[in-house]
Write an enzyme that holds these catalytic residues in place. Sequence first.
Site, mmCIF file in Angstrom:
data_model
loop_
_atom_site.group_PDB
_atom_site.id
_atom_site.type_symbol
_atom_site.label_atom_id
_atom_site.label_comp_id
_atom_site.label_asym_id
_atom_site.label_seq_id
_atom_site.Cartn_x
_atom_site.Cartn_y
_atom_site.Cartn_z
ATOM 1 N N SER A 266 0.876 -1.177 0.000
ATOM 2 C CA SER A 266 0.000 0.000 0.000
ATOM 3 C C SER A 266 0.906 1.217 0.000
ATOM 4 O O SER A 266 2.072 1.127 0.412
ATOM 5 C CB SER A 266 -0.843 0.010 1.284
ATOM 6 O OG SER A 266 -1.475 1.262 1.464
ATOM 7 N N TYR B 275 -2.407 -0.891 10.530
ATOM 8 C CA TYR B 275 -2.238 -1.119 9.093
ATOM 9 C C TYR B 275 -0.913 -0.533 8.607
ATOM 10 O O TYR B 275 -0.152 -1.193 7.888
ATOM 11 C CB TYR B 275 -3.422 -0.457 8.382
ATOM 12 C CG TYR B 275 -3.543 -0.711 6.899
ATOM 13 C CD1 TYR B 275 -4.142 -1.870 6.416
ATOM 14 C CD2 TYR B 275 -3.108 0.230 5.970
ATOM 15 C CE1 TYR B 275 -4.303 -2.082 5.047
ATOM 16 C CE2 TYR B 275 -3.258 0.029 4.604
ATOM 17 C CZ TYR B 275 -3.857 -1.128 4.146
ATOM 18 O OH TYR B 275 -4.009 -1.336 2.793
HETATM 19 P P1 NAD Z 1 -10.958 -6.775 -0.082
HETATM 20 O O1 NAD Z 1 -11.585 -6.529 1.236
HETATM 21 O O2 NAD Z 1 -11.751 -6.555 -1.319
HETATM 22 O O3 NAD Z 1 -10.349 -8.252 -0.128
HETATM 23 C C1 NAD Z 1 -9.633 -8.789 0.943
HETATM 24 C C2 NAD Z 1 -9.427 -10.282 0.753
HETATM 25 O O4 NAD Z 1 -8.686 -10.790 1.889
HETATM 26 C C3 NAD Z 1 -10.738 -11.077 0.665
HETATM 27 O O5 NAD Z 1 -10.611 -12.107 -0.295
HETATM 28 C C4 NAD Z 1 -10.853 -11.686 2.070
HETATM 29 O O6 NAD Z 1 -11.591 -12.896 2.096
HETATM 30 C C5 NAD Z 1 -9.376 -11.923 2.400
HETATM 31 N N1 NAD Z 1 -9.185 -12.065 3.848
HETATM 32 C C6 NAD Z 1 -9.422 -11.145 4.809
HETATM 33 N N2 NAD Z 1 -9.177 -11.670 6.032
HETATM 34 C C7 NAD Z 1 -8.761 -12.928 5.835
HETATM 35 C C8 NAD Z 1 -8.366 -13.994 6.698
HETATM 36 N N3 NAD Z 1 -8.362 -13.878 8.038
HETATM 37 N N4 NAD Z 1 -8.014 -15.173 6.159
HETATM 38 C C9 NAD Z 1 -8.055 -15.343 4.822
HETATM 39 N N5 NAD Z 1 -8.396 -14.369 3.939
HETATM 40 C C10 NAD Z 1 -8.770 -13.192 4.445
HETATM 41 O O7 NAD Z 1 -9.629 -5.855 -0.086
HETATM 42 P P2 NAD Z 1 -8.765 -5.172 -1.253
HETATM 43 O O8 NAD Z 1 -9.040 -3.730 -1.213
HETATM 44 O O9 NAD Z 1 -8.882 -5.918 -2.514
HETATM 45 O O10 NAD Z 1 -7.305 -5.342 -0.633
HETATM 46 C C11 NAD Z 1 -6.388 -6.327 -1.063
HETATM 47 C C12 NAD Z 1 -5.004 -5.910 -0.572
HETATM 48 O O11 NAD Z 1 -4.647 -4.664 -1.165
HETATM 49 C C13 NAD Z 1 -4.907 -5.711 0.941
HETATM 50 O O12 NAD Z 1 -3.691 -6.201 1.424
HETATM 51 C C14 NAD Z 1 -4.986 -4.211 1.081
HETATM 52 O O13 NAD Z 1 -4.343 -3.764 2.257
HETATM 53 C C15 NAD Z 1 -4.226 -3.767 -0.167
HETATM 54 N N6 NAD Z 1 -4.532 -2.414 -0.576
HETATM 55 C C16 NAD Z 1 -5.792 -2.025 -0.879
HETATM 56 C C17 NAD Z 1 -6.029 -0.737 -1.262
HETATM 57 C C18 NAD Z 1 -7.397 -0.248 -1.616
HETATM 58 O O14 NAD Z 1 -7.562 0.972 -1.765
HETATM 59 N N7 NAD Z 1 -8.371 -1.091 -1.780
HETATM 60 C C19 NAD Z 1 -4.969 0.184 -1.342
HETATM 61 C C20 NAD Z 1 -3.692 -0.243 -1.029
HETATM 62 C C21 NAD Z 1 -3.486 -1.548 -0.649
#
Ligand code: NAD
Length: 260
Positions: free
Chosen positions: A142, A155
Amino acid sequence: MLSNKVALITGSTSGIGLGLAREFARQGIHVMLHGLGEPGEAERLRKSLAEETGVKVSYDDADLRTPEKVAGLVAKTEQLFGSLDILVNNAGIQHVAAVEEFPLERWNAIQDIVLNSSFHAIRAAVPGMKRRGWGRIINIVSAHGLVASPFKSAYVAAKHGLVGLTKTVALELAEVSITCNAICPGYVRTPLVEGQLEAQAKTRGLSRDQVIREVILAAQPTRRFIEVEEIAALAVFLCGEQARSITGAAIPVDGGWTAR
Ligand code: NAD
């Protein structure tokens, strides 16, 4: 070149992980889908992805808070597909609260899912990659792995830790054709971001629209959300031979956020 490689993408039932799974499958990469959620929905995803692209797709719902389950997920991928060439540590959760009120359980869950599970997965996947003499490890970090924002102590700490892990692993594997990199996205409109709008609004005393305009998009000079496809395209590039000298990097895809 990537056709018939095998990828495990944690947290690929939703958001960025699902976008990566779709793009990898289009490239001919067999995919181990993973994540929590309703089993029927996961099976529908698995089936449609396999039918659309012709690659082999499997699914597992290991809870990443348990180290043995993370190692089991890696072992199951190797057993089912005969290999694990590309590991994407993507699963993540968020919690927004002032540091003095931060719930211990949420702190621990974020460290376990974001940082510790990535370590456990890398630890389990590297021996096989070394034996086969090729590997790609991509950690979806991130912009918060590079800079901080208030109310996201767990985070930001976990994501900064994951950048450190990325660099260390890259150095250890530099001579054996295994690269390890971090992709550092800005805001992508996924369920993770939708879920924090309410909490951000409450903590900061703003409306949801104000949070989007004055907090989220204000962080990004481009003033727009990043698209999942932009992250997926970079991940595919990092898997290719043209990227074999890129290792230990933390690459922002953040609309200029961390350029300030
Ligand atoms: P999301 O909530 O859409 O997806 C998260 C995924 O992680 C889901 O498939 C969920 O089932 C899985 N997950 C959560 N807890 C879990 C657990 N205990 N065991 C197994 N699986 C688990 O999130 P996203 O926005 O697609 O984020 C994906 C990654 O990208 C994350 O690491 C997030 O920090 C990072 N990220 C997201 C953004 C954003 O703006 N969305 C920005 C920067 C980084």
